[in-house]
Design a protein around this motif. Structure first.
Motif, PDB file in Angstrom:
ATOM      1  N   CYS A  76      17.892  17.717 -12.017  1.00  0.00           N
ATOM      2  CA  CYS A  76      17.970  16.589 -11.086  1.00  0.00           C
ATOM      3  C   CYS A  76      18.859  16.990  -9.919  1.00  0.00           C
ATOM      4  CB  CYS A  76      18.518  15.324 -11.761  1.00  0.00           C
ATOM      5  SG  CYS A  76      20.268  15.397 -12.237  1.00  0.00           S
ATOM      6  N   SER A  78      21.552  15.100  -6.900  1.00  0.00           N
ATOM      7  CA  SER A  78      22.213  13.881  -6.433  1.00  0.00           C
ATOM      8  C   SER A  78      21.973  13.639  -4.955  1.00  0.00           C
ATOM      9  CB  SER A  78      23.721  13.944  -6.726  1.00  0.00           C
ATOM     10  OG  SER A  78      24.362  14.909  -5.915  1.00  0.00           O
ATOM     11  N   ASP A 120      27.028   7.250  -3.697  1.00  0.00           N
ATOM     12  CA  ASP A 120      28.056   7.033  -4.703  1.00  0.00           C
ATOM     13  C   ASP A 120      29.060   8.160  -4.518  1.00  0.00           C
ATOM     14  OD1 ASP A 120      29.611   6.452  -6.891  1.00  0.00           O
ATOM     15  OD2 ASP A 120      28.170   7.169  -8.366  1.00  0.00           O
ATOM     16  N   ALA A 319      19.183   4.618  -6.685  1.00  0.00           N
ATOM     17  CA  ALA A 319      19.473   4.520  -8.120  1.00  0.00           C
ATOM     18  C   ALA A 319      19.155   5.830  -8.843  1.00  0.00           C
ATOM     19  CB  ALA A 319      18.677   3.375  -8.738  1.00  0.00           C
ATOM     20  N   GLN A 320      18.153   6.565  -8.339  1.00  0.00           N
ATOM     21  CA  GLN A 320      17.771   7.818  -8.984  1.00  0.00           C
ATOM     22  C   GLN A 320      18.754   8.933  -8.676  1.00  0.00           C
ATOM     23  OE1 GLN A 320      13.605   7.419  -7.278  1.00  0.00           O
ATOM     24  NE2 GLN A 320      13.082   8.348  -9.234  1.00  0.00           N
ATOM     25  N   TYR A 321      19.059   9.141  -7.378  1.00  0.00           N
ATOM     26  CA  TYR A 321      19.969  10.256  -7.080  1.00  0.00           C
ATOM     27  C   TYR A 321      21.415   9.920  -7.450  1.00  0.00           C
ATOM     28  CZ  TYR A 321      20.623   8.087  -2.352  1.00  0.00           C
ATOM     29  OH  TYR A 321      20.885   7.253  -1.290  1.00  0.00           O
ATOM     30  N   ASN A 322      21.778   8.640  -7.463  1.00  0.00           N
ATOM     31  CA  ASN A 322      23.119   8.266  -7.918  1.00  0.00           C
ATOM     32  C   ASN A 322      23.301   8.538  -9.407  1.00  0.00           C
ATOM     33  OD1 ASN A 322      23.943   7.368  -5.412  1.00  0.00           O
ATOM     34  ND2 ASN A 322      23.580   5.213  -5.841  1.00  0.00           N
ATOM     35  N   ALA A 323      22.200   8.537 -10.153  1.00  0.00           N
ATOM     36  CA  ALA A 323      22.275   8.741 -11.604  1.00  0.00           C
ATOM     37  C   ALA A 323      22.400  10.209 -11.991  1.00  0.00           C
ATOM     38  CB  ALA A 323      21.041   8.133 -12.271  1.00  0.00           C
ATOM     39  N   CYS A 324      22.217  11.116 -11.047  1.00  0.00           N
ATOM     40  CA  CYS A 324      22.330  12.549 -11.345  1.00  0.00           C
ATOM     41  C   CYS A 324      23.813  12.923 -11.376  1.00  0.00           C
ATOM     42  CB  CYS A 324      21.583  13.372 -10.301  1.00  0.00           C
ATOM     43  SG  CYS A 324      21.540  15.146 -10.667  1.00  0.00           S
ATOM     44  N   LYS A 325      24.349  13.116 -12.569  1.00  0.00           N
ATOM     45  CA  LYS A 325      25.762  13.423 -12.757  1.00  0.00           C
ATOM     46  C   LYS A 325      25.911  14.628 -13.671  1.00  0.00           C
ATOM     47  CE  LYS A 325      27.072   9.647 -10.520  1.00  0.00           C
ATOM     48  NZ  LYS A 325      27.599   9.752  -9.133  1.00  0.00           N
TER      49      LYS A 325
END
Length: 350
Positions: A76, A78, A120, A319-325
């Protein structure tokens, strides 16, 4: 009266110019905040200072260019473009309280004439072409700025700069072009600042041979131009024009405007994670676009944060790229008030 009128309309003219200039401009949220740096300190955990890293989740401590291809290994990213698995990182800004404790300054996405970006944490990335450009190659990396520099006179303000953002929100454009007379090398220390915009502009001229160099800078050179214009003519030593990469960060200092919180000894309230000021601002770049997608994006004049079918570029929702952690590799608590700057040993909570 004529000069006053011109001064009043110049920001609007610049905003219109930037809004019409075709370039990639997109959001990248924080992937992780940790003390690693595979460019300058490969293989080391708890590097000398803290970084915020964005981009592909294959980011690791070593990132050996011979075997490491973020475009293939990342599951993924971010960043909002799905095809961009590159990694981008910068130092972290801290606020120093008069009691000696530190806290990370929060960040927001950027607004401006091209529209609001949602982050984020992290930063906004620009790829600005000037005529025909050659995209970076697999394994390419570079560094802008110097993490140990304490002399502001050694920094070209047209390339690395800070702006006191007096608007109460990032969506109201303040001033003119990035890194112009509205900006300074030093981090502003003024209670009127609601945010501090940091800009890092990378060189646009490549020697055409080396994907890196011992100092991570010598294989690159700045052209004759300054500012965010895509770069000027290249020197004969570095003849290949590449896209101009620019980082833009919005540090929200609104909650630190009370001077009673500032250090009583007169030292600066805002410092980077090297415990140094704006002269030490720097940015690291590690290329990781899939295939020839960046070259196609430049050739087809793909624009801003939008999908570009001609280049095969697709975008993610926030929401998708913010979830890449990614979990910290150098594990320490870097949130909240810290007893001291995280330098050397692990960070200690206040």
């Amino acid at each position: 009266m004529q000069w006053a009128t011109l001064a009043a309309v110049l920001p609007a003219l610049f905003a219109n110019h930037v809004a019409s200039q075709q370039m990639l401009r997109f959001a990248c949220s924080q992937l992780v905040v940790e003390r690693t740096d595979p460019l300058v300190n490969p293989g080391m955990k708890f590097t000398p200072h803290l970084h915020q890293i964005v981009g592909g989740d294959s980011f690791n401590v070593t990132m050996e260019p011979e075997v490491m291809d973020p475009a293939q290994l990342s599951k993924c990213t971010s960043c909002s473009f799905v095809q961009d698995k590159s990694n981008y990182w910068t130092a972290v800004m801290f606020f120093k309280h008069k009691n000696g404790s530190y806290i990370r300054v929060p960040q927001v996405g950027n607004g401006g004439p091209q529209g609001k970006l949602i982050n984020d944490g992290g930063l906004d990335v620009y790829y600005i072409p000037s005529g025909k450009v050659t995209a970076f190659k697999k394994g390419f990396r570079m560094l802008a700025g110097s993490a140990g520099n304490t002399d502001a006179s050694k920094v070209n303000k047209a390339r690395i700069c800070h702006r006191c953002w007096t608007s109460p929100n990032e969506g109201t454009f303040v001033g003119g072009a990035p890194c112009d007379n509205n900006d300074s090398v030093d981090i502003p220390s003024d209670p009127k600042c609601k945010m501090i915009r940091q800009t890092i502009i990378f060189p646009t001229c490549w020697d055409g041979k080396n994907l890196d160099s011992p100092d991570h800078q010598s294989h690159m050179a700045y052209g004759q131009g300054n500012g965010a214009n895509g770069g000027g003519a290249c020197p004969s030593s570095h003849p290949v024009k590449v896209p101009q990469v620019m980082y833009e960060l919005m540090w929200n200092v609104t909650n630190f405007s009370d001077r009673n919180m500032w250090p009583a000894d007169g030292s600066k309230p805002f410092v980077y994670s090297m415990n140094l000021g704006g002269s030490a601002a720097h940015g690291d770049y590690l290329f990781g676009w899939e295939g020839d997608s960046l070259q196609k994006a430049m050739d087809n004049r793909c624009d801003l944060n939008r999908a570009c079918p001609a280049a095969g570029l697709t975008t993610q929702e926030p929401a998708q790229y913010n979830a890449c952690k990614k979990k910290q590799q150098a594990v320490e608590d870097v949130d909240g008030w810290l007893k001291e700057m995280p330098l050397g040993s692990k960070a200690i909570k206040a």
